[in-house]
Each structure stands twice: as structure tokens, then as C-alpha cells.
Design a protein around this motif. Structure first.
Motif, mmCIF file in Angstrom:
data_model
loop_
_atom_site.group_PDB
_atom_site.id
_atom_site.type_symbol
_atom_site.label_atom_id
_atom_site.label_comp_id
_atom_site.label_asym_id
_atom_site.label_seq_id
_atom_site.Cartn_x
_atom_site.Cartn_y
_atom_site.Cartn_z
ATOM 1 N N UNK A 63 0.861 -1.304 0.100
ATOM 2 C CA UNK A 63 0.028 -0.050 0.084
ATOM 3 C C UNK A 63 1.032 1.289 -0.089
ATOM 4 N N UNK A 64 0.345 2.438 -0.552
ATOM 5 C CA UNK A 64 1.199 3.652 -0.556
ATOM 6 C C UNK A 64 -0.167 4.611 0.043
ATOM 7 N N UNK A 65 0.082 5.665 0.733
ATOM 8 C CA UNK A 65 -0.711 6.453 1.338
ATOM 9 C C UNK A 65 -0.308 7.987 0.878
ATOM 10 N N UNK A 66 -1.327 8.600 0.670
ATOM 11 C CA UNK A 66 -1.334 10.237 0.565
ATOM 12 C C UNK A 66 -2.370 10.694 1.091
ATOM 13 N N UNK A 67 -2.143 12.156 1.543
ATOM 14 C CA UNK A 67 -2.929 12.700 2.317
ATOM 15 C C UNK A 67 -3.068 14.206 1.737
ATOM 16 N N UNK A 68 -4.098 14.928 1.849
ATOM 17 C CA UNK A 68 -4.507 16.230 1.312
ATOM 18 C C UNK A 68 -5.420 16.977 2.307
ATOM 19 N N UNK A 69 -5.124 18.286 2.552
ATOM 20 C CA UNK A 69 -6.190 18.977 3.319
ATOM 21 C C UNK A 69 -6.615 20.221 2.444
ATOM 22 N N UNK A 70 -7.835 20.333 2.319
ATOM 23 C CA UNK A 70 -8.512 21.540 1.725
ATOM 24 C C UNK A 70 -10.001 21.778 1.979
ATOM 25 N N UNK A 71 -10.195 23.308 2.189
ATOM 26 C CA UNK A 71 -11.515 23.777 2.462
ATOM 27 C C UNK A 71 -12.163 22.932 3.585
ATOM 28 N N UNK A 73 -11.379 19.715 4.564
ATOM 29 C CA UNK A 73 -11.640 18.541 4.330
ATOM 30 C C UNK A 73 -10.378 17.719 4.410
ATOM 31 N N UNK A 74 -10.217 16.704 5.390
ATOM 32 C CA UNK A 74 -8.822 16.110 5.420
ATOM 33 C C UNK A 74 -9.155 14.662 4.437
ATOM 34 N N UNK A 75 -8.346 14.561 3.600
ATOM 35 C CA UNK A 75 -8.522 13.378 2.566
ATOM 36 C C UNK A 75 -7.369 12.288 2.836
ATOM 37 N N UNK A 105 -6.779 15.677 18.016
ATOM 38 C CA UNK A 105 -8.095 15.277 17.807
ATOM 39 C C UNK A 105 -8.124 14.035 16.932
ATOM 40 N N UNK A 106 -9.452 13.309 17.183
ATOM 41 C CA UNK A 106 -9.510 12.138 16.407
ATOM 42 C C UNK A 106 -10.712 12.291 15.313
ATOM 43 N N UNK A 107 -10.439 12.721 13.969
ATOM 44 C CA UNK A 107 -11.459 12.764 13.109
ATOM 45 C C UNK A 107 -12.150 11.414 12.666
ATOM 46 N N UNK A 108 -13.494 11.540 12.370
ATOM 47 C CA UNK A 108 -14.010 10.577 11.875
ATOM 48 C C UNK A 108 -14.087 10.347 10.237
ATOM 49 N N UNK A 109 -13.515 9.418 9.817
ATOM 50 C CA UNK A 109 -13.280 9.429 8.346
ATOM 51 C C UNK A 109 -14.424 8.441 7.739
ATOM 52 N N UNK A 110 -15.023 8.849 6.661
ATOM 53 C CA UNK A 110 -16.015 8.137 5.786
ATOM 54 C C UNK A 110 -15.473 7.806 4.483
ATOM 55 N N UNK A 111 -15.696 6.402 3.864
ATOM 56 C CA UNK A 111 -15.312 6.072 3.049
ATOM 57 C C UNK A 111 -16.132 6.439 1.590
ATOM 58 N N UNK A 112 -15.585 6.994 0.495
ATOM 59 C CA UNK A 112 -15.939 7.610 -0.238
ATOM 60 C C UNK A 112 -16.136 6.405 -1.822
ATOM 61 N N UNK A 113 -15.503 5.508 -1.486
ATOM 62 C CA UNK A 113 -15.264 4.602 -2.624
ATOM 63 C C UNK A 113 -14.105 4.682 -3.210
ATOM 64 N N UNK A 114 -13.438 5.721 -3.059
ATOM 65 C CA UNK A 114 -12.059 5.925 -3.546
ATOM 66 C C UNK A 114 -10.968 6.342 -2.183
ATOM 67 N N UNK A 115 -11.485 7.103 -1.506
ATOM 68 C CA UNK A 115 -10.579 7.808 -0.407
ATOM 69 C C UNK A 115 -11.475 7.757 0.833
ATOM 70 N N UNK A 116 -10.703 8.193 1.815
ATOM 71 C CA UNK A 116 -11.414 8.292 3.174
ATOM 72 C C UNK A 116 -11.412 9.948 3.476
ATOM 73 N N UNK A 117 -12.531 10.732 3.884
ATOM 74 C CA UNK A 117 -12.489 12.008 3.938
ATOM 75 C C UNK A 117 -13.308 12.034 5.428
ATOM 76 N N UNK A 118 -12.717 13.358 6.094
ATOM 77 C CA UNK A 118 -13.094 13.804 7.252
ATOM 78 C C UNK A 118 -13.174 15.362 7.219
ATOM 79 N N UNK A 146 3.161 14.146 7.811
ATOM 80 C CA UNK A 146 3.152 15.671 8.084
ATOM 81 C C UNK A 146 2.299 16.570 7.190
ATOM 82 N N UNK A 147 1.711 17.570 7.696
ATOM 83 C CA UNK A 147 0.681 18.366 7.008
ATOM 84 C C UNK A 147 0.974 19.598 7.314
#
Length: 151
Positions: A63-71, A73-75, A105-118, A146-147
Motif C-alpha cells: 500500500x501507499x498512502x497520500x494525504x491532502x487538506x483543503x477547504x 476536508x482532510x483526505x 483530535x480524532x477525526x471520523x473518516x468516511x469511505x467515499x469509494x476511493x478515499x477516506x474523508x473527514x 506531516x501536514x
């Protein structure tokens, strides 16, 4: 004419100067300990005993993991060796400052079918994500990310 500099005055000056220095040091030590406990694991010896086995198991997942934060929303995006999205069995993350545990904090992530978003509101600055996920076979996948949030 000014009063002469006596031994008593020199003693008072020295005690006052060292008192200020010691007082500031004590204040800074108390602030440092109260804002960040400094512990990554409870027992580093026990953690070192399983480190290599856990690393090999995690690498075997591919597995590889990438992350993004915008508006607000944490992905988190998990991908397999072929670049396809991965749905994990269980996911948890701690998002916090690198130097202070009070903002954790512990965000609650939801599966979108491609990514996890919170949905998460993060102030500008440096943040870290301590992420832990489990594969369907129970293999643990964990990373520190790191973000950097811009203002």
C-alpha cells in the motif's frame, strides 16, 4: 556622590540575577512538560522487539498512502501496488500539532469509494497525522504524516 559598592550590594545583585535565571528555567520546564509529554511509545524496548516484523508485514501489503487538506476536508488516499483504491478494515487517526498534545483530535473518516474523508477545521501551521489502519487479514498499516496548512 554615589554610595560605594559594598559586598552586601554585590551579593544582592548576584542573588537577584541568579534568581531570575532559575525562575525562568523552572517556568520553561513546567511549560514544556505540560504541553507535550514526549512519549511516542510506552516501552521503547518492547516496541523495538517487533519493529522489523511489523515493517515487513506492512511492506508486504504494497500500500501507499497520500494525504491532502483543503477547504476543511482532510483526505487520506490508500492505493495498492496497481494504483487502485484500497478500502481498509479499520481506520483511526490522531491529528495534532507536532509540539503540543492539547490540540490533538480524532477525526471520523468516511469511505467515499476511493478515499477516506473527514470534515476537520485546522488552523494554519504544521500538523501531523498519526494514522493506523488494518487490512482485512489483520495486518497493521501505520504512518506518521506531516501536514502543512496554509493560511
Amino acid at each position: 556622590m554615589a554610595a560605594p559598592l559594598t559586598g552586601r550590594k554585590v551579593l544582592i545583585i548576584a542573588v537577584a540575577a541568579f534568581g531570575v535565571i532559575i525562575g525562568v528555567n523552572v517556568l520553561m520546564a513546567v511549560k514544556a512538560i505540560s504541553t507535550f509529554p514526549g512519549l511516542e511509545v510506552k516501552n521503547s524496548y518492547v516496541a523495538s522487539q517487533v519493529f522489523d516484523a511489523e515493517r515487513k508485514a506492512q511492506e508486504a501489503l504494497g500500500w501507499t498512502l497520500s494525504h491532502e487538506y483543503s477547504d476543511g476536508t482532510l483526505t487520506l488516499s490508500f492505493r495498492d501496488r496497481d494504483g487502485r483504491p484500497v478500502q481498509v478494515e479499520r481506520l483511526s487517526a490522531i491529528v495534532g500539532r507536532t509540539t503540543e498534545a492539547s490540540d490533538d483530535r480524532r477525526p471520523a473518516f468516511d469511505w467515499t469509494g476511493a478515499d477516506y474523508v473527514a470534515a476537520e477545521t485546522l488552523a494554519p501551521g504544521k500538523w501531523m497525522i498519526l494514522m493506523e489502519a488494518f487490512a482485512p487479514d489483520g495486518t497493521r498499516f501505520h504512518q506518521r504524516l506531516d501536514l502543512f496548512v496554509t493560511g
